[in-house]
Design a protein around this motif. Sequence first.
Motif, short mmCIF file in Angstrom:
data_model
loop_
_atom_site.label_atom_id
_atom_site.label_comp_id
_atom_site.label_asym_id
_atom_site.label_seq_id
_atom_site.Cartn_x
_atom_site.Cartn_y
_atom_site.Cartn_z
N HIS A 178 0.82 -1.19 0.00
CA HIS A 178 0.00 0.00 0.00
C HIS A 178 0.87 1.26 0.00
CE1 HIS A 178 0.91 -1.20 4.13
NE2 HIS A 178 1.00 0.09 4.36
N LEU A 190 6.42 9.80 -0.93
CA LEU A 190 5.33 8.82 -0.97
C LEU A 190 5.72 7.71 -1.93
CD1 LEU A 190 2.37 8.08 -0.23
CD2 LEU A 190 1.70 9.40 -2.23
N THR A 205 0.07 8.65 11.15
CA THR A 205 -0.41 9.00 9.81
C THR A 205 -0.04 10.45 9.53
OG1 THR A 205 -2.56 9.66 10.65
CG2 THR A 205 -2.34 7.38 9.88
N TYR A 207 -2.01 9.05 4.83
CA TYR A 207 -1.21 7.85 4.63
C TYR A 207 -0.43 7.53 5.90
CZ TYR A 207 -2.01 8.86 -0.30
OH TYR A 207 -2.59 9.12 -1.51
#
Length: 91
Positions: free
Chosen positions: A10, A24, A34, A43
Amino acid sequence: MQQDKQPDYHPVVFRDRSAGYAFLTRSTATSDQTIEWDDGETYPVVDVEISSESHPFYTGKARTVDSEGRVARFERRYGTPEGTADEDATG
């Protein structure tokens, strides 16, 4: 291939605290923390101690090995061996 054996892959934000840099990417790493990213999504964030932004090799601050200086220091300390190319050329 069994689907239940594959890890969860993910989007994750990796944050380099020493350089103040975050990126990212997709990973299997997990975190309880997060962060809200530029796209407005939230994220998981993983703090790392070193990344390409702070590593000496990638930043150009890596030490280079002075092999010529080491050879010269060896020859000063122990002298040049007899029968070398320099003596043959001058003699």
